[in-house]
Design a protein around this motif. Structure first.
Motif, PDB file in Angstrom:
ATOM      1  N   GLN A  25       4.194  -2.589  20.535  1.00  0.00           N
ATOM      2  CA  GLN A  25       3.774  -1.274  20.570  1.00  0.00           C
ATOM      3  C   GLN A  25       2.706  -1.290  19.636  1.00  0.00           C
ATOM      4  N   ALA A  26       1.868  -0.210  19.770  1.00  0.00           N
ATOM      5  CA  ALA A  26       0.630   0.186  18.818  1.00  0.00           C
ATOM      6  C   ALA A  26       0.353   1.746  18.937  1.00  0.00           C
ATOM      7  N   TRP A  27      -0.061   2.189  17.813  1.00  0.00           N
ATOM      8  CA  TRP A  27      -0.793   3.644  17.436  1.00  0.00           C
ATOM      9  C   TRP A  27      -1.960   3.570  17.875  1.00  0.00           C
ATOM     10  N   VAL A  28      -2.448   4.342  18.959  1.00  0.00           N
ATOM     11  CA  VAL A  28      -3.782   4.677  19.210  1.00  0.00           C
ATOM     12  C   VAL A  28      -4.325   5.858  18.629  1.00  0.00           C
ATOM     13  N   TYR A  29      -5.330   5.832  17.940  1.00  0.00           N
ATOM     14  CA  TYR A  29      -5.844   7.239  17.365  1.00  0.00           C
ATOM     15  C   TYR A  29      -7.185   7.566  17.679  1.00  0.00           C
ATOM     16  N   PHE A  30      -7.568   8.788  17.928  1.00  0.00           N
ATOM     17  CA  PHE A  30      -8.646   9.412  18.778  1.00  0.00           C
ATOM     18  C   PHE A  30      -9.186  10.205  17.794  1.00  0.00           C
ATOM     19  N   GLY A  31     -10.776  10.062  17.500  1.00  0.00           N
ATOM     20  CA  GLY A  31     -11.492  10.765  16.844  1.00  0.00           C
ATOM     21  C   GLY A  31     -11.893  11.886  18.094  1.00  0.00           C
ATOM     22  N   THR A  32     -12.440  13.152  17.751  1.00  0.00           N
ATOM     23  CA  THR A  32     -12.538  14.178  18.299  1.00  0.00           C
ATOM     24  C   THR A  32     -13.624  15.086  17.837  1.00  0.00           C
ATOM     25  N   TYR A  33     -14.083  15.868  18.686  1.00  0.00           N
ATOM     26  CA  TYR A  33     -14.573  17.079  18.275  1.00  0.00           C
ATOM     27  C   TYR A  33     -14.147  18.260  18.573  1.00  0.00           C
ATOM     28  N   THR A  34     -13.831  18.899  17.365  1.00  0.00           N
ATOM     29  CA  THR A  34     -12.770  19.950  17.218  1.00  0.00           C
ATOM     30  C   THR A  34     -13.335  21.266  17.936  1.00  0.00           C
ATOM     31  N   GLY A  35     -12.378  21.950  18.575  1.00  0.00           N
ATOM     32  CA  GLY A  35     -12.903  23.373  19.344  1.00  0.00           C
ATOM     33  C   GLY A  35     -11.577  23.715  19.846  1.00  0.00           C
ATOM     34  N   PRO A  36     -11.424  24.331  21.104  1.00  0.00           N
ATOM     35  CA  PRO A  36     -10.341  25.230  21.621  1.00  0.00           C
ATOM     36  C   PRO A  36      -9.424  24.124  21.745  1.00  0.00           C
ATOM     37  N   GLN A  37      -9.689  23.013  22.038  1.00  0.00           N
ATOM     38  CA  GLN A  37      -8.506  22.032  22.656  1.00  0.00           C
ATOM     39  C   GLN A  37      -8.340  20.692  21.646  1.00  0.00           C
ATOM     40  N   SER A  38      -8.903  20.948  20.519  1.00  0.00           N
ATOM     41  CA  SER A  38      -8.971  19.729  19.659  1.00  0.00           C
ATOM     42  C   SER A  38      -8.690  20.584  17.884  1.00  0.00           C
ATOM     43  N   LYS A  39      -7.840  19.896  17.127  1.00  0.00           N
ATOM     44  CA  LYS A  39      -7.739  20.317  15.763  1.00  0.00           C
ATOM     45  C   LYS A  39      -8.114  19.105  14.865  1.00  0.00           C
ATOM     46  N   GLY A  40      -8.441  18.025  15.251  1.00  0.00           N
ATOM     47  CA  GLY A  40      -8.475  16.776  14.488  1.00  0.00           C
ATOM     48  C   GLY A  40      -8.474  15.280  15.022  1.00  0.00           C
ATOM     49  N   ILE A  41      -7.648  14.622  14.421  1.00  0.00           N
ATOM     50  CA  ILE A  41      -7.182  13.310  14.755  1.00  0.00           C
ATOM     51  C   ILE A  41      -5.878  13.259  15.591  1.00  0.00           C
ATOM     52  N   TYR A  42      -5.791  12.737  16.650  1.00  0.00           N
ATOM     53  CA  TYR A  42      -4.731  12.504  17.792  1.00  0.00           C
ATOM     54  C   TYR A  42      -4.155  11.368  17.928  1.00  0.00           C
ATOM     55  N   ALA A  43      -3.035  11.048  17.769  1.00  0.00           N
ATOM     56  CA  ALA A  43      -2.520   9.646  18.009  1.00  0.00           C
ATOM     57  C   ALA A  43      -1.516   9.931  19.136  1.00  0.00           C
ATOM     58  N   ALA A  44      -1.151   8.538  19.741  1.00  0.00           N
ATOM     59  CA  ALA A  44      -0.504   8.283  20.802  1.00  0.00           C
ATOM     60  C   ALA A  44       0.322   6.933  20.689  1.00  0.00           C
ATOM     61  N   LYS A  45       1.317   6.754  20.932  1.00  0.00           N
ATOM     62  CA  LYS A  45       2.102   5.231  20.956  1.00  0.00           C
ATOM     63  C   LYS A  45       1.881   4.463  22.532  1.00  0.00           C
ATOM     64  N   LEU A  46       1.080   3.332  22.281  1.00  0.00           N
ATOM     65  CA  LEU A  46       0.922   2.606  23.498  1.00  0.00           C
ATOM     66  C   LEU A  46       2.224   1.546  23.696  1.00  0.00           C
ATOM     67  N   ASP A  47       2.632   1.405  24.836  1.00  0.00           N
ATOM     68  CA  ASP A  47       3.523   0.271  25.327  1.00  0.00           C
ATOM     69  C   ASP A  47       2.733  -0.853  25.886  1.00  0.00           C
ATOM     70  N   ASP A  48       2.837  -2.010  25.293  1.00  0.00           N
ATOM     71  CA  ASP A  48       2.214  -2.976  25.723  1.00  0.00           C
ATOM     72  C   ASP A  48       2.612  -3.555  26.874  1.00  0.00           C
ATOM     73  N   SER A  49       3.946  -3.321  27.458  1.00  0.00           N
ATOM     74  CA  SER A  49       4.401  -3.964  28.563  1.00  0.00           C
ATOM     75  C   SER A  49       4.250  -3.371  29.800  1.00  0.00           C
ATOM     76  N   SER A  50       3.696  -1.891  29.711  1.00  0.00           N
ATOM     77  CA  SER A  50       3.491  -0.890  30.607  1.00  0.00           C
ATOM     78  C   SER A  50       2.030  -0.449  30.667  1.00  0.00           C
ATOM     79  N   GLY A  51       1.362  -0.129  29.538  1.00  0.00           N
ATOM     80  CA  GLY A  51       0.335   0.356  29.384  1.00  0.00           C
ATOM     81  C   GLY A  51       0.393   1.856  29.401  1.00  0.00           C
ATOM     82  N   LYS A  52       1.652   2.399  29.029  1.00  0.00           N
ATOM     83  CA  LYS A  52       1.992   3.999  29.055  1.00  0.00           C
ATOM     84  C   LYS A  52       1.757   4.180  27.704  1.00  0.00           C
ATOM     85  N   LEU A  53       1.007   5.299  27.716  1.00  0.00           N
ATOM     86  CA  LEU A  53       0.730   6.156  26.295  1.00  0.00           C
ATOM     87  C   LEU A  53       1.570   7.252  26.352  1.00  0.00           C
ATOM     88  N   ASP A  54       2.194   7.251  25.334  1.00  0.00           N
ATOM     89  CA  ASP A  54       3.069   8.682  25.097  1.00  0.00           C
ATOM     90  C   ASP A  54       2.412   9.785  24.950  1.00  0.00           C
TER      91      ASP A  54
END
Length: 375
Positions: A25-54
């Motif tokens: 598994q891995a943490w995937v971090y996303f840098g963003t432009y903040t606004g109505p739908q974003s407040k900063g840095i987001y993260a999701a867990k990636l499952d390497d066996s399926s490609g599924k992002l939580d």
């Protein structure tokens, strides 16, 4: 016969008692432009066996953390705030939860800070300010905190495009494989500018040769080294192209070999190429297009380093700003800024081709993607 059956049953019972091998598994971090739908840095867990992002979650609140980088020890994450008066912020990473804890924030002494990297010793951070075209460094403490600016170098010059190249616009910072040099693609002057790096004091000095060039008006944006051979590559934003260089490792010198189009010949719209990445085997290069909304897959010639187009794949969203191949090499994760979406593609290691996995998550105005394997 009975003994064999008994032994087989016993073995089956024993194996059943052992813990199942966990998927990587891995943490995937996303840098963003903040606004109505974003407040900063987001993260999701990636499952390497399926490609599924939580489902993504807010890992660290920060204004427009457009680009991110991770310390070599994997304990700290750094984010640049893209603003008139830019800052860079250090966070501690909780490896179990993916959450980020603020350490400190310092000014970049420039405007529209847009790219950053920590050197391989972990002692210095290099960052560029797009707005005023400068390159700055910071010392990194043992606790991950950043010093004030240690070195500040101002670029100068212009390019042929009177609207976008009236002055310098440093747009990326890339370390040489041996950590001796930093290469800075400057969109405003059509140069890949080279510096010698001394990590401990975080000092930069002009290198000789001081730069390499791309075709006029190309607007180099990001830069990448081949993982195994002496080649390097610039994705050029304004002309939507990729320039190939041979790289003299001893001298730290670049020599242009080829420039290839990143768009189909019949495309007539507005496009700005954005990101570049190379697989760990060094067989394929990927470059994104904002406008055509695609990723071009190139095969890399093992002997010459030159590129041949394999395919162009639509990213199933608008404005693919950033993307990243995960540590396993099985997946490519693309961030579509203007459709607030992140799409996972399955990557064929033999052909380089990309196939959508059906995994899509919502992240507000995603700009940058970085992957942190979970040990």
């Amino acid at each position: 016969m009975h003994k064999l059956v008994i032994h087989s049953i016993a073995l089956s019972v024993l194996l059943g008692m052992l813990p199942a091998a966990s998927a990587k598994q891995a943490w995937v971090y996303f840098g963003t432009y903040t606004g109505p739908q974003s407040k900063g840095i987001y993260a999701a867990k990636l499952d390497d066996s399926s490609g599924k992002l939580d489902a993504p979650f807010l890992a660290g609140e920060l204004t427009s953390p457009s680009f991110l980088t991770i310390h070599p020890n994997r304990k700290y994450l750094y984010a640049v705030t893209e603003a008139k008066n830019s800052t860079v912020t250090a966070f501690a990473i909780d490896a179990k939860t993916g959450m980020l804890t603020l350490l400190n924030t310092v000014a970049t002494k420039g405007s529209s800070g847009c790219h950053l990297v920590v050197d391989r010793t972990g002692k210095s951070l290099v960052l560029d300010n797009y707005g005023n075209g400068s390159v700055v460094t910071f010392r990194v403490g043992a606790d991950g905190r950043l010093s004030e600016v240690a070195a500040n170098i101002q670029h100068s010059g212009s390019g042929p495009d009177s609207k976008r190249q009236r002055g310098p616009h440093a747009h990326g910072v890339t370390l040489s494989p041996d950590n001796r040099f930093v290469f800075v693609p400057d969109l405003g002057v059509d140069k890949i500018v080279a510096y010698r790096l001394d990590p401990e004091p975080a000092s930069l000095t002009a290198h000789d040769p001081p730069f390499a060039t791309v075709p006029e008006g190309s607007g180099p944006r990001h830069f990448a080294f081949h993982p195994k051979q002496s080649f390097s590559y610039s994705v050029n934003e304004m002309k939507s192209s990729v320039t190939v260089f041979s790289y003299d490792r001893e001298k730290g010198a670049l020599t242009s070999l080829q420039t290839v189009a990143n768009l189909p010949e019949d495309f007539k719209g507005v496009n700005n190429s954005a990101e570049i990445d190379i697989d760990a085997d060094g067989k394929f290069l990927y470059a994104s297009n904002r406008g055509h909304d695609s990723i071009t897959v190139y095969a890399i010639d093992a002997e010459r380093g030159t590129l041949t187009t394999v395919e162009r794949v639509l990213t199933q969203g608008k404005t693919p700003r950033g993307f990243k191949i995960d540590a396993s090499g099985h997946y490519l994760i693309a961030a579509n800024q203007d459709s607030n979406s992140v799409v996972v593609f399955k990557r064929d290691g033999g052909t380089g081709r990309l196939t959508p996995t059906g995994q899509t998550i919502s992240v507000g105005a995603p700009v940058c993607v970085i992957v942190l394997p979970i040990n």
